[in-house]
Design a protein around this motif. Sequence first.
Motif, PDB file in Angstrom:
ATOM      1  N   MET A 140     -31.552  -3.007 -17.024  1.00 31.05           N
ATOM      2  CA  MET A 140     -31.392  -1.915 -17.976  1.00 31.05           C
ATOM      3  C   MET A 140     -32.583  -1.060 -18.249  1.00 31.05           C
ATOM      4  SD  MET A 140     -28.981  -1.564 -21.229  1.00 31.05           S
ATOM      5  CE  MET A 140     -29.421  -3.079 -22.274  1.00 31.05           C
ATOM      6  N   ASP A 141     -32.720   0.140 -18.241  1.00 31.31           N
ATOM      7  CA  ASP A 141     -33.852   0.842 -18.399  1.00 31.31           C
ATOM      8  C   ASP A 141     -33.777   1.290 -19.944  1.00 31.31           C
ATOM      9  OD1 ASP A 141     -36.023   3.027 -18.042  1.00 31.31           O
ATOM     10  OD2 ASP A 141     -36.104   2.051 -16.456  1.00 31.31           O
ATOM     11  N   ASP A 142     -34.738   2.343 -20.252  1.00 32.11           N
ATOM     12  CA  ASP A 142     -34.828   2.922 -21.603  1.00 32.11           C
ATOM     13  C   ASP A 142     -33.509   3.152 -22.391  1.00 32.11           C
ATOM     14  OD1 ASP A 142     -35.884   4.020 -23.703  1.00 32.11           O
ATOM     15  OD2 ASP A 142     -37.516   5.266 -22.713  1.00 32.11           O
ATOM     16  N   GLY A 143     -33.459   2.977 -23.670  1.00 32.12           N
ATOM     17  CA  GLY A 143     -32.481   3.738 -24.366  1.00 32.12           C
ATOM     18  C   GLY A 143     -31.465   2.635 -25.248  1.00 32.12           C
ATOM     19  N   LEU A 146     -34.917  -6.257 -18.291  1.00 29.44           N
ATOM     20  CA  LEU A 146     -34.809  -5.022 -19.436  1.00 29.44           C
ATOM     21  C   LEU A 146     -36.147  -4.427 -19.349  1.00 29.44           C
ATOM     22  CD1 LEU A 146     -32.939  -4.576 -21.498  1.00 29.44           C
ATOM     23  CD2 LEU A 146     -34.512  -6.227 -23.032  1.00 29.44           C
ATOM     24  N   TRP A 147     -36.139  -2.946 -19.622  1.00 27.67           N
ATOM     25  CA  TRP A 147     -37.243  -2.044 -19.886  1.00 27.67           C
ATOM     26  C   TRP A 147     -37.705  -2.334 -21.378  1.00 27.67           C
ATOM     27  CZ3 TRP A 147     -38.567   1.741 -23.420  1.00 27.67           C
ATOM     28  CH2 TRP A 147     -39.163   2.800 -22.912  1.00 27.67           C
ATOM     29  N   VAL A 148     -39.262  -2.178 -21.408  1.00 28.27           N
ATOM     30  CA  VAL A 148     -39.820  -2.153 -22.683  1.00 28.27           C
ATOM     31  C   VAL A 148     -41.327  -1.451 -22.566  1.00 28.27           C
ATOM     32  CG1 VAL A 148     -38.832  -4.497 -23.607  1.00 28.27           C
ATOM     33  CG2 VAL A 148     -40.993  -4.264 -22.008  1.00 28.27           C
ATOM     34  N   GLN A 153     -47.838  12.584 -27.535  1.00 35.34           N
ATOM     35  CA  GLN A 153     -47.597  12.817 -26.111  1.00 35.34           C
ATOM     36  C   GLN A 153     -46.392  12.227 -25.775  1.00 35.34           C
ATOM     37  OE1 GLN A 153     -51.013  11.656 -23.765  1.00 35.34           O
ATOM     38  NE2 GLN A 153     -52.254  13.198 -24.767  1.00 35.34           N
ATOM     39  N   ARG A 154     -45.423  12.838 -25.283  1.00 33.71           N
ATOM     40  CA  ARG A 154     -43.748  12.536 -25.100  1.00 33.71           C
ATOM     41  C   ARG A 154     -43.556  11.911 -26.667  1.00 33.71           C
ATOM     42  NH1 ARG A 154     -40.494   7.755 -21.836  1.00 33.71           N
ATOM     43  NH2 ARG A 154     -39.192   9.193 -20.855  1.00 33.71           N
ATOM     44  N   ASN A 155     -43.784  12.575 -27.581  1.00 39.02           N
ATOM     45  CA  ASN A 155     -43.298  12.304 -28.712  1.00 39.02           C
ATOM     46  C   ASN A 155     -43.857  11.033 -29.342  1.00 39.02           C
ATOM     47  OD1 ASN A 155     -42.078  14.782 -28.949  1.00 39.02           O
ATOM     48  ND2 ASN A 155     -40.864  13.584 -27.522  1.00 39.02           N
ATOM     49  N   LEU A 162     -39.145  -8.155 -16.751  1.00 41.16           N
ATOM     50  CA  LEU A 162     -39.565  -7.194 -17.710  1.00 41.16           C
ATOM     51  C   LEU A 162     -39.823  -6.119 -17.103  1.00 41.16           C
ATOM     52  CD1 LEU A 162     -41.095  -8.954 -20.776  1.00 41.16           C
ATOM     53  CD2 LEU A 162     -38.947  -7.864 -20.617  1.00 41.16           C
ATOM     54  N   LYS A 163     -39.561  -4.772 -17.163  1.00 40.04           N
ATOM     55  CA  LYS A 163     -40.145  -3.704 -16.833  1.00 40.04           C
ATOM     56  C   LYS A 163     -40.956  -3.157 -17.837  1.00 40.04           C
ATOM     57  CE  LYS A 163     -39.512   1.368 -14.999  1.00 40.04           C
ATOM     58  NZ  LYS A 163     -38.323   2.166 -14.654  1.00 40.04           N
ATOM     59  N   TRP A 164     -42.330  -2.999 -17.740  1.00 38.14           N
ATOM     60  CA  TRP A 164     -43.403  -2.924 -18.662  1.00 38.14           C
ATOM     61  C   TRP A 164     -43.852  -1.437 -18.632  1.00 38.14           C
ATOM     62  CZ3 TRP A 164     -45.783  -7.194 -22.130  1.00 38.14           C
ATOM     63  CH2 TRP A 164     -46.955  -6.551 -22.787  1.00 38.14           C
ATOM     64  N   ASP A 165     -43.391  -0.994 -19.458  1.00 36.83           N
ATOM     65  CA  ASP A 165     -43.612   0.815 -19.153  1.00 36.83           C
ATOM     66  C   ASP A 165     -44.786   1.377 -20.142  1.00 36.83           C
ATOM     67  OD1 ASP A 165     -43.365   3.213 -18.008  1.00 36.83           O
ATOM     68  OD2 ASP A 165     -41.582   3.525 -18.596  1.00 36.83           O
ATOM     69  N   TYR A 166     -45.611   2.462 -19.777  1.00 39.43           N
ATOM     70  CA  TYR A 166     -46.554   2.914 -20.678  1.00 39.43           C
ATOM     71  C   TYR A 166     -46.711   4.390 -20.292  1.00 39.43           C
ATOM     72  CZ  TYR A 166     -51.563   2.911 -22.003  1.00 39.43           C
ATOM     73  OH  TYR A 166     -52.637   3.132 -22.990  1.00 39.43           O
ATOM     74  N   SER A 204     -45.444  -3.580 -13.688  1.00 36.12           N
ATOM     75  CA  SER A 204     -46.152  -2.642 -14.373  1.00 36.12           C
ATOM     76  C   SER A 204     -45.656  -1.122 -14.052  1.00 36.12           C
ATOM     77  CB  SER A 204     -47.578  -2.864 -13.973  1.00 36.12           C
ATOM     78  OG  SER A 204     -48.482  -1.792 -14.562  1.00 36.12           O
ATOM     79  N   CYS A 205     -45.114  -0.465 -14.883  1.00 36.82           N
ATOM     80  CA  CYS A 205     -44.881   0.908 -14.733  1.00 36.82           C
ATOM     81  C   CYS A 205     -45.763   1.564 -15.687  1.00 36.82           C
ATOM     82  CB  CYS A 205     -43.531   1.116 -14.949  1.00 36.82           C
ATOM     83  SG  CYS A 205     -42.924   2.547 -15.053  1.00 36.82           S
ATOM     84  N   SER A 206     -46.181   2.824 -15.501  1.00 32.97           N
ATOM     85  CA  SER A 206     -46.712   3.841 -16.324  1.00 32.97           C
ATOM     86  C   SER A 206     -46.355   5.157 -15.947  1.00 32.97           C
ATOM     87  CB  SER A 206     -48.319   3.776 -16.218  1.00 32.97           C
ATOM     88  OG  SER A 206     -49.004   4.468 -17.239  1.00 32.97           O
ATOM     89  N   GLY A 207     -45.199   5.563 -16.285  1.00 34.94           N
ATOM     90  CA  GLY A 207     -44.652   6.515 -15.820  1.00 34.94           C
ATOM     91  C   GLY A 207     -44.904   7.025 -14.291  1.00 34.94           C
ATOM     92  N   GLY A 208     -44.224   5.929 -13.647  1.00 34.25           N
ATOM     93  CA  GLY A 208     -44.705   5.794 -12.197  1.00 34.25           C
ATOM     94  C   GLY A 208     -45.981   4.965 -11.933  1.00 34.25           C
ATOM     95  N   GLY A 209     -47.036   5.502 -11.146  1.00 33.20           N
ATOM     96  CA  GLY A 209     -48.193   4.518 -10.843  1.00 33.20           C
ATOM     97  C   GLY A 209     -49.392   4.705 -11.444  1.00 33.20           C
ATOM     98  N   SER A 223     -44.280   5.454  -8.523  1.00 31.70           N
ATOM     99  CA  SER A 223     -44.227   6.808  -8.878  1.00 31.70           C
ATOM    100  C   SER A 223     -42.814   7.045  -9.240  1.00 31.70           C
ATOM    101  CB  SER A 223     -44.398   7.544  -7.465  1.00 31.70           C
ATOM    102  OG  SER A 223     -44.226   9.156  -7.864  1.00 31.70           O
ATOM    103  N   ASP A 224     -42.515   8.131 -10.352  1.00 33.67           N
ATOM    104  CA  ASP A 224     -41.526   8.555 -10.605  1.00 33.67           C
ATOM    105  C   ASP A 224     -40.503   9.511  -9.802  1.00 33.67           C
ATOM    106  OD1 ASP A 224     -41.090   7.131 -13.078  1.00 33.67           O
ATOM    107  OD2 ASP A 224     -41.634   8.728 -14.326  1.00 33.67           O
ATOM    108  N   ASN A 225     -41.593   9.994  -8.835  1.00 31.08           N
ATOM    109  CA  ASN A 225     -41.017  10.768  -7.739  1.00 31.08           C
ATOM    110  C   ASN A 225     -40.354   9.937  -6.638  1.00 31.08           C
ATOM    111  OD1 ASN A 225     -40.521  12.404  -5.523  1.00 31.08           O
ATOM    112  ND2 ASN A 225     -42.538  13.318  -5.623  1.00 31.08           N
TER     113      ASN A 225
HETATM  114  C1  DGJ Z   1     -40.832   6.303 -17.178  1.00 35.02           C
HETATM  115  C2  DGJ Z   1     -40.639   5.393 -15.860  1.00 35.02           C
HETATM  116  O1  DGJ Z   1     -41.526   5.537 -14.789  1.00 35.02           O
HETATM  117  C3  DGJ Z   1     -39.036   5.718 -15.802  1.00 35.02           C
HETATM  118  O2  DGJ Z   1     -38.726   4.803 -14.345  1.00 35.02           O
HETATM  119  C4  DGJ Z   1     -38.245   5.073 -16.831  1.00 35.02           C
HETATM  120  O3  DGJ Z   1     -38.595   3.899 -16.990  1.00 35.02           O
HETATM  121  C5  DGJ Z   1     -38.760   5.849 -18.027  1.00 35.02           C
HETATM  122  N1  DGJ Z   1     -40.332   6.031 -18.260  1.00 35.02           N
HETATM  123  C6  DGJ Z   1     -38.021   5.651 -19.142  1.00 35.02           C
HETATM  124  O4  DGJ Z   1     -38.462   6.352 -20.316  1.00 35.02           O
END
Ligand code: DGJ
Length: 740
Positions: free
Chosen positions: A367-370, A412-414, A444-446, A477-481, A527-532, A549-551
């Motif tokens: 389950m991702d963001d939200g 889970l996304w964090v 940035q992104r609020n 954990l999907k660890w985003d940034y 490790s995720c940071s808006g993609g790579g 990548s988010d692409n």
């Molecule tokens: C950026 C990630 O790369 C996306 O996969 C997704 O998790 C969004 N953030 C969620 O805000």
Amino acid sequence: MLKAFTMAAALTLAAWSAEAQPSTVSFDSATQVFRLDGGNVSYVFGVNPRGELQQLYWGGRLGATDSFPAAKPMPEWASFDDSYTNTPQEYPGWGAGLYVEPALKITFADGNRDLVLHYASHKATEHGFDVELKDIERPIYVTLHYAMDPETGVLARSATIENRDAEPVTIEQAAAASWALPAGKYTLNYLTGRWAGEWTLNQVPFEHGERVMESRRGSTGHQANPWFAIQAGAADEEHGEVWFGALGWSGSWRITVERDQLDAIRVTGGFNPFDFGYVLHPGQSLETPVFYGGYSAHGLGGASRVLHLYELKHILPRTEATRGAEMPRPRPVLYNSWEATEFNVSEAGQMALAEKAAALGVDRFVMDDGWFGQRKNDHAGLGDWYVNPQKFPHGLKPLIDKVHALGMDFGLWVEPEMVNPDSDLYRKHPDWVLRFPGRPETEQRNQLVLNLARPDVRAYVFGFLDKLLTENDIAFLKWDYNRNWSEPGWDQLPASEQKDVYVAFTRNLYSILAELRQKHPKVEIESCSGGGGRVDLGILRYVDEVWPSDNTDPFDRLTIQNGFTYAYTPQVMMDWVTDSPHWMNNRATSLQYRLLSSMQGSLGIGADITKWTPEETATAKRLIAAYKQVQPTIVQGELYRLISPLNGSEFSATETVRRDQGQAVVFAFIHSTQEGRGFPLLKLEGLNPKAEYTLSAIEGKAGPDTPATASGAWWMHHGLAMDASFKGDFQAAAFRLDRK
Ligand code: DGJ
């Protein structure tokens, strides 16, 4: 001949692979030459008569009895380029007329800024040396660490800088290592990009001057990745000499590549000196990141195969289940909710997706963001890591139980390092963010960046993650940034020490990840940071996979994935299948094409699968099952890029060969055929020429005259022909070959 050793004898280490020569490290006390051999590589340096540590050789493995004379400094070139600046040092201090990039630049308390490092002592370590250098006058010590991997010849280099003086010093520039190559004709390869457009491979001839690859952003960045490869002369994908390096640091970093005044090459990399100023008090020391370097005589393909093996065996972490295993386990096929629901997650909605995912053969539901705080969109909630009671009135348990009952594990996304100003956390602790008090806080992104360097922020972040993992049965954990730094102030500290944030933030990130893994040894992390935006050999010590990548457009992904694999193994490359037409380019592609594009790495599904037709569901189920049968070969085998997708190529193809040569998997893609041109014969690589291999199609058809079984020699020399019907736009085929 190697002469008398200061160690009783050269340390001989058993090589890991049967064919490899044994690896050795040796020091010749008569010539003061150090030598490391591992895999097909030798690395040699020595102490020159002035006392500097001078690089002597980096390249193909030399004969065991070959010896080096004592290091001789390069001569001066008129009065403008003296011997000090012309001599390739292992770790040059800025002083004494050095005009090329220094490895270390220091300001002393009395204003002196001259630093000249000379050899002081050394000791042998398990796979190399620790060599101690000291300034010619002041008690600043630098220990250079060298560890050569016996199997791949990848050399891990780093430095520890220690202040044994009575006054503090400020470090303004600290590299992990400097590498050097003699004058010659070379091509530089490096990776650049932007959000949703990462992993562009740049290939440029070496000119004079300096090229800078860097991040000033506080994290690794999408815009450049800390990896380089240098091709000699006519080297190409499969032939010729290539030297490469990758820096293990997820904060601001810099790699400079110079062709100096005498045409020689210097590569220097470590902390980014921009805005850097690390204060070392008496008795304190600073460890640099690790800079890994390697060599292959088999082109860029050979270089990436060496690096992939090193990453799999020596960089990537293990979980409880894989502790002590040679390789990490292939990634579970996952489902991720982001593109299907974005922030609009709910118990019922996620359960419906989970049911469909399980029916496809997915192993892990994420389950991702939200799901937390008051998170309805990207304006609020980050920092408040409680389960949103409207969306999940009974907490996460019913969803997790359902996912388990369906036979999957739960992820889970964090986004732990971030906070929205619209959050309880920010209202309570406005001082916890990176900031310069009294100055605007750029959103940035609020969102703002929490200052993870602060002990209280570190404790908060570790605390909520530990609680989440303790109270819920979470496997992943999907660890985003999702942003970079601005206003990088650390106002808790005296003004002179605030720049320590560049080191302390990243070190705390690593220590949280390490502590979480230790306390929850089953948990895997992405490790995720808006993609790579955060992929490097530093973070990969603590995470099992990354989001490149988010692409997720399957055609764009061919070039994204191609660039990615020059530096990183397909094992960590998570690739989702998403919906068509794709939001990025409004391009429509078949489900088969999307699946095959994603199957080149670790497969995930990120589409709204509740809308899939029974035919689409059946196709995905069939191909996911076929993928699982060959996944270890694809993600942990030896990768050959048979046809590059770059430069607008009509076609592209890859092949991965299992390390025992028992299986190979081939992917072939058509962009758009023109003038009826057929797909080229695919001459395979890396098979055992004498073994017999049986061909089976995973998707698509081979040409009518293709034998069902033929020798490795046949597949490599004659090649695999596609059926004439393989043409058109955005077509894909995949085959496996199994040794009889
Ligand atoms: C950026 C990630 O790369 C996306 O996969 C997704 O998790 C969004 N953030 C969620 O805000």
